[in-house]
Design a protein around this motif. Structure first.
Motif, mmCIF file in Angstrom:
data_model
loop_
_atom_site.group_PDB
_atom_site.id
_atom_site.type_symbol
_atom_site.label_atom_id
_atom_site.label_comp_id
_atom_site.label_asym_id
_atom_site.label_seq_id
_atom_site.Cartn_x
_atom_site.Cartn_y
_atom_site.Cartn_z
ATOM 1 N N ASP A 6 0.846 -1.196 0.000
ATOM 2 C CA ASP A 6 0.000 0.000 0.000
ATOM 3 C C ASP A 6 0.884 1.249 0.000
ATOM 4 N N THR B 298 -7.289 3.736 -1.564
ATOM 5 C CA THR B 298 -6.820 2.357 -1.389
ATOM 6 C C THR B 298 -7.682 1.387 -2.194
ATOM 7 N N ILE C 48 -7.749 -2.262 -2.710
ATOM 8 C CA ILE C 48 -7.259 -3.582 -2.315
ATOM 9 C C ILE C 48 -7.648 -4.655 -3.338
ATOM 10 N N THR D 85 -1.500 -3.405 4.017
ATOM 11 C CA THR D 85 -2.236 -2.148 3.905
ATOM 12 C C THR D 85 -2.493 -1.579 5.289
ATOM 13 N N SER E 29 -10.548 -0.535 1.819
ATOM 14 C CA SER E 29 -10.664 -0.512 0.367
ATOM 15 C C SER E 29 -11.757 0.480 -0.022
ATOM 16 N N PRO F 210 -12.677 -6.501 -3.004
ATOM 17 C CA PRO F 210 -11.786 -7.461 -2.326
ATOM 18 C C PRO F 210 -12.400 -8.855 -2.234
ATOM 19 N N THR G 83 -2.608 -11.486 4.625
ATOM 20 C CA THR G 83 -2.913 -10.064 4.734
ATOM 21 C C THR G 83 -2.320 -9.492 6.010
#
Length: 314
Positions: free
Chosen positions: A76, A153, A155, A180, A184, A191, A207
Motif C-alpha cells: 500500500d 486504497t 485492495i 495495507t 478498500s 476485495p 494479509t
C-alpha cells in the motif's frame, strides 16, 4: 737457419688456439649465444614450479533446480502510509519506511523463489514482475514513494494485478503478501470478488494490517504555521482482510510496531519454506599443460646443448 725453422714450426700457444681467439678476432655466433644456456635452465625451473601449482581459469556456477515459490508483495502506497507511528533504531519513521526494511530482510532470507512486487493506492500496477534478481527488487523497493499510486486504497485491484503476475509463470505454490493500513475505497474489483478468484486459482493470500490503533501523527506543511504534527484516525478494515485470508487459506496479521512487523514476516517465511535443491559445479580450464609442455621442450634443448656444442669439460 735451423733455429729459424724451429721457431717457424713451433706449435701454436693457447692464446692463439681455436678455443681462445686472438685479440681483434670476433667471437663466433655460437660463443655469443653461450650466455643463453643458463637462461634456458632458469626458464625451465620457473615453468616447472608454476606448472606444479596447477593454475586454473574459469568460474564456479550455482544452478537452482527447483521451481520454488512464486511470491507477490502487494504494498500500500496510499497517503495514510505516511503516519509517523513506527520507530526504527530510536528514530520515528513513517509506516512505509518501516515496511521497507522488514521486506528487505524477508527477501534476503529467501532462496530460489521468484518474487514480484505490486503497489497500489487509488490504482494498482506492477512494480516488478516475478524474478529471482533480489538485488533489483531491493533497489526498486528502496525507491518507493508514498502517494505514487494515488491517495486512496484499491485492495481488490491490487489482488487482481497480483493474480495476473502469478499466472505469468507456473508454480506449485503461489502466494500473495498484501500489506495495507486502510480500507478498500477505490478500484473496480471488490476485495471479496478478488479473494474468490484467488481461491479458484489456488493462490494463498496473507494479509497484514499495519499501524497503531486510534489516532496516528502526520507531519503536514501549513502555509501559515509551517510544519506541524496533526493526529488523525486511520481505520483498518480488519474484517475484510481476515475474510480474504480465510477464503484463500492464508492468515491475517496485525502489526502495530516494528518488532511485530518483523515477527509477521518471519512467520510467513517459515510457513512458506520449500526445499531447494542446488547443484554447484565448476567450469574450469587447466592452464598447467601450457606451461609444462614448453618446460619439457626447453629442458630437452638444454640437455642437447650441454652435451654437444656447449659441453663443459671438468
Amino acid at each position: 737457419m735451423a733455429l729459424y725453422r724451429r721457431r717457424r714450426h713451433r706449435p701454436p700457444t693457447l692464446a692463439s688456439s681455436a678455443l681462445f681467439p686472438a685479440a681483434g678476432i670476433p667471437a663466433s655466433r655460437a660463443m655469443q649465444l653461450r650466455p643463453l644456456v643458463p637462461a634456458i635452465q632458469y626458464a625451465v625451473l620457473v615453468l616447472m614450479v608454476v606448472a606444479l601449482a596447477r593454475p586454473q581459469w574459469g568460474t564456479e556456477r550455482t544452478e537452482v533446480l527447483t521451481e520454488g515459490v512464486n511470491i507477490i508483495l502487494a504494498l500500500d502506497l496510499s497517503e495514510s502510509m505516511s503516519a509517523l507511528d513506527f520507530k526504527k533504531q530510536g528514530h520515528v519513521v513513517n509506516r512505509l519506511e518501516a515496511v521497507k526494511g522488514v521486506v528487505q530482510d524477508f527477501v534476503a532470507g529467501r532462496n530460489g523463489d521468484r518474487i514480484g512486487m505490486v503497489v497500489f493506492g487509488t490504482h494498482a500496477y506492477t512494480q516488478l514482475p516475478l524474478t529471482r534478481d533480489y538485488n533489483t527488487l531491493v533497489n526498486i523497493l528502496d525507491r518507493l514513494k508514498i502517494g505514487a499510486a494515488g491517495k486512496r486504497t484499491a485492495i481488490g485491484d491490487a489482488i487482481g494485478i497480483s493474480l495476473k503476475r502469478l499466472a505469468d509463470i507456473k508454480s506449485k505454490s503461489n502466494i500473495i503478501i498484501l500489506l495495507t493500513d486502510g480500507q478498500s475505497n477505490a478500484g473496480e474489483l471488490s476485495p471479496e470478488t478478488a479473494a474468490e478468484i484467488a481461491k479458484e486459482m489456488g493462490v494463498k493470500i496473507y494479509t497484514i494490517g499495519v499501524g497503531t490503533r486510534g489516532k496516528a501523527p502526520f507531519l503536514v506543511k501549513d502555509p501559515l504555521f509551517g510544519e506541524r504534527y496533526v493526529y488523525q484516525r486511520v481505520d483498518i478494515d480488519e474484517d475484510t482482510l481476515k475474510a480474504i485470508a480465510d477464503e484463500t487459506g492464508g492468515r491475517y496479521f496485525r502489526a502495530e510496531d516494528l518488532a511485530g512487523l518483523k515477527s509477521i514476516y518471519d512467520t510467513i517465511d517459515k510457513l512458506e519454506k520449500t526445499e531447494v535443491k542446488v547443484d554447484i559445479f565448476a567450469d574450469y580450464s587447466e592452464i598447467y599443460p601450457w606451461l609444462l609442455v614448453p618446460a619439457i621442450v626447453l629442458l630437452m634443448l638444454y640437455v642437447v646443448l650441454r652435451n654437444t656444442r656447449y659441453l663443459v669439460v671438468p
